[in-house]
Design a protein around this motif. Sequence first.
Motif, short mmCIF file in Angstrom:
data_model
loop_
_atom_site.label_atom_id
_atom_site.label_comp_id
_atom_site.label_asym_id
_atom_site.label_seq_id
_atom_site.Cartn_x
_atom_site.Cartn_y
_atom_site.Cartn_z
N ARG A 14 0.82 -1.21 0.00
CA ARG A 14 0.00 0.00 0.00
C ARG A 14 0.85 1.26 0.00
N ASN A 15 2.07 1.15 0.50
CA ASN A 15 2.98 2.30 0.51
C ASN A 15 3.86 2.34 -0.73
N GLY A 16 3.58 1.43 -1.68
CA GLY A 16 4.36 1.42 -2.91
C GLY A 16 5.78 0.92 -2.73
N LYS A 17 6.03 0.11 -1.70
CA LYS A 17 7.39 -0.34 -1.39
C LYS A 17 7.50 -1.87 -1.45
N LEU A 18 6.65 -2.52 -2.24
CA LEU A 18 6.70 -3.97 -2.31
C LEU A 18 8.06 -4.47 -2.79
N GLY A 19 8.66 -3.74 -3.73
CA GLY A 19 9.95 -4.16 -4.27
C GLY A 19 11.04 -4.24 -3.23
N GLN A 20 10.88 -3.52 -2.12
CA GLN A 20 11.92 -3.50 -1.09
C GLN A 20 11.96 -4.79 -0.26
N ILE A 21 10.87 -5.58 -0.26
CA ILE A 21 10.87 -6.79 0.55
C ILE A 21 10.97 -8.06 -0.30
N VAL A 22 11.18 -7.89 -1.61
CA VAL A 22 11.36 -9.03 -2.49
C VAL A 22 12.67 -9.72 -2.14
N ASP A 23 12.71 -11.05 -2.26
CA ASP A 23 13.92 -11.83 -2.04
C ASP A 23 15.06 -11.21 -2.84
N PRO A 24 16.15 -10.78 -2.18
CA PRO A 24 17.27 -10.13 -2.90
C PRO A 24 17.82 -10.98 -4.05
N LEU A 25 17.69 -12.28 -3.96
CA LEU A 25 18.21 -13.16 -5.01
C LEU A 25 17.35 -13.12 -6.27
N LEU A 26 16.18 -12.47 -6.18
CA LEU A 26 15.25 -12.45 -7.31
C LEU A 26 15.14 -11.10 -7.98
N LYS A 27 15.63 -10.07 -7.36
CA LYS A 27 15.34 -8.72 -7.84
C LYS A 27 15.75 -8.50 -9.29
N ALA A 28 16.80 -9.18 -9.72
CA ALA A 28 17.26 -9.00 -11.11
C ALA A 28 16.44 -9.84 -12.08
N GLU A 29 15.63 -10.75 -11.57
CA GLU A 29 14.90 -11.67 -12.44
C GLU A 29 13.48 -11.23 -12.75
N ILE A 30 12.83 -10.55 -11.82
CA ILE A 30 11.39 -10.29 -11.95
C ILE A 30 11.14 -9.08 -12.84
N GLU A 31 10.31 -9.28 -13.85
CA GLU A 31 9.88 -8.17 -14.69
C GLU A 31 8.93 -7.28 -13.89
N PRO A 32 9.04 -5.98 -13.99
CA PRO A 32 8.19 -5.07 -13.20
C PRO A 32 6.69 -5.34 -13.35
N GLU A 33 6.23 -5.58 -14.58
CA GLU A 33 4.79 -5.83 -14.77
C GLU A 33 4.37 -7.15 -14.11
N CYS A 34 5.28 -8.13 -14.16
CA CYS A 34 4.98 -9.41 -13.50
C CYS A 34 4.88 -9.21 -11.99
N LEU A 35 5.82 -8.45 -11.42
CA LEU A 35 5.79 -8.18 -9.98
C LEU A 35 4.52 -7.45 -9.59
#
Length: 847
Positions: free
Chosen positions: A755-776
């Motif tokens: 809700r605060n627009g910070k979902l990307g900050q709690i994603v598994d660090p090992l995945l951040k380079a893999e997930i497409e923004p629209e998919c996330l």
Amino acid sequence: MGKGNRSNAYLWATLQPCFTSLYIAFLLHHVTSTVGSNSPFPYIPEDEINLDCGSSGNSTALDGRTWIGDENSIFFPVEHLQNNASLTASVVQQSSSATRVPYTTARLSLSPFSYIFSSVTAGQKLVRLYFYPATYGTFDRSKARFSVKAGPFTLLRNFNAALMADPDYDSGHDTIFREFCVNIEEGQRLNITLTPSDSNSFAFVNGIEILSMPTYLYYTPSDDQGLPFIGQEKLYQVVNGTALMMLYRINVGGSFISPAGDTGMFRSWNSDYKYLTEDLTSELPVSTIELNFSQIPPYTAPEEVYRTARTIGINRSSNKLYNLTWQLPVDSQFDYLVRLHFCEFQPEFKAVGDRRFLIFIANQTAEKAADVIRWSGGSGVPVYRDYAVSMFGLEGQKRVNLSIAISADPERYRGAILNGIEIFKVNDTYGNLAGPNPNTLPLTLPTATKSNNNRIKITAIVGGGISGIIVLLILGFLILRRAKTSWRWRRPFSFHTSKSTKTHGSLLPYLCRNFSLAEIKAATKNFDQNSIIGVGGFGDVYKGYIHVDGEATHVAIKRLKPGSQQGVQEFRTEIEILSQLRHHHLVSLIGYCNDGNEMILVYDFMPGGTLCSHLYDTDISHKTPLPWNQRLQICLGAARALNYLHIGAEHPIIHRDVKSTNILLDEKWTAKVSDFGLSKFGTTSTSKAHVSTAVKGSFGYLDPEYYRRQQLTEKSDVYSFGVVLFEVLCARPPIMHTVEHEEISLAEWALKCYRNGKLGQIVDPLLKAEIEPECLKKFGEIAVNCLHDNGTERPSMNDVVWGLELALQLQGSAEKAIFHGEQSFASKEYQDGLMSMFSEIMNPRGR
């Protein structure tokens, strides 16, 4: 006090000055064990007899009251020849839910026996009979069938306590009691006689309780014209010559009130969750208002009843479509006394006319303009209203639903309120209160004779109903059996354990094999500790090889912990549900072992382990983290399995324990949902969308709405799956105690970050380079929607499947993800209903 025809008002007004004389009377009265003058209760019964049947001494119950043994007591005279034929016995194995007093001992007899209470005073009495249908020596619990009479009234007839108690097993109640109201005239004595139904039956009782109750608490005073008779023009009177049987005593919107929490009559008040048919967040918080008992005596009901309630709010749009309704099953062909308790304590309703509403009983109008303030005179003043209603079902119908509903005034829609419900059955013209037993037969300990009898009955039924279709089925069965000669198709059987006095049976023709204990021991090397691959609430899990169709098959073997009471029911549930289902994303149950005291389940071995083990708490040097694309496919597979359970099986199934440790992975990383020990069949009724049941599940995954209301729906699985989705995304457990307070709950923390627009900050660090923004974005949207506090706002599992397929497409691997060896649920064929092809249910027609 309590004699003759004193009015309620006089009795209440003079109660306190009588404390001293009552206490003296108690000391002199040899049949009572009345609470002393310092009692906190508003009412002190003049007669209080607590009889521990089958016991020879005095015992103290958990509430501090003393129960006297019936051996050599004045209430069980041995000079009566029929009483000499009775026996006393102790229960062989007492369950944890059965309290020691009065359920440890019982009096049993193959012939009639009587208790004589000649010294009780005249007046209206509460009579409670306590039964624990357990094993007593050589007495078979299924043969406990008997009648109970109190004076001219038949309280119970052909009563089978085992049948009555067994349906309550899921909620943990294997003991039962029955409560009655009778009036004793001056010079009369109260006799209670138990008579076996026939020469093959026996009668038993564990405890008897006799209590004086306030005059005219439930009876109609002689100078009162009577109470409204629903659907009739005349009034109804509950006269002194009437006997009542208590069926329901409910604390609406509140929790269970134990006998010690009552007003001195030791009544139990149950919560109303299991009886609600629809509930739009109607429960009110507990009120702290000071109650003013100016209209009714304070012993009428505990204060807690009047401090809790359910209400229809003041939302006009929802109130137009919504009745708050309770459905209460009762016996057909009887009249019933219905008492509704009210107390207006919401601050916005203070004057007459502030809240008017309608009351419906048995689908008939009882009140067109109910107004609690008008009845009581003000806020915080308890009051009750009594009604009588006749309940008649169709010919041959044993039980009918007595519905109670409240509805907002259609002119103002200012809501409605109810605090408590009491329902009593009134004896018929023959003095009878007895209703029929349930239709199902009691489940007894398996013996060779019982098994043979079952086979004979089944053969007779099949033989008597033979037709062309059955012939074809038999031919198909024989052909299939010849093709699989090593498999034994199960006939009716019973589960049993020496650790429990409860037994369970089933009549399902299971699609799995019954292994011998010798086969299990060979597969596990006699339960070698080195073969253990997991430990759970059910017991240890072993790996091994077992011969199926002549081939050595790698299996996982789950063994019930010795002495586990919960595991017995989970063992049965797992077999009943999983053995009938076949789906690409459900773990396959190969068979079971029910040999001696062992209860064992055999599954396909899942070499990939649990999803949980690949997300966190792993040694990265030994395990490669799951790539995002693979995680998505695992989530999609698990979602498909849950969707199949909800809408693809013959009856909807609610898993009730969805979590990452119950999602297993095979050698190809295909997700398999497992562990159906807590599962429940969902409802197919359009009028009732939930199953009322005790709350079970795993901490961190539990649907908060289910926890609050004890109403289980498919949306409870959806909530739990939402937690799993965030587990997969964030690679952390649902509950962590080593982080900041606001981060302890994964569900709450993830919702806040989203809700605060910070979902990307709690994603598994090992995945951040893999997930497409629209998919996330899409994945986060699905997970958040699953975690809505209100179940009706959550998506169905079908919607979740579609959303995850879209997330896969957005990730750029849709073709590989959807068509990797399985049918896409997004295809037109799925929408046309071909999902049933994944099932091998006994009824191929599905739902």
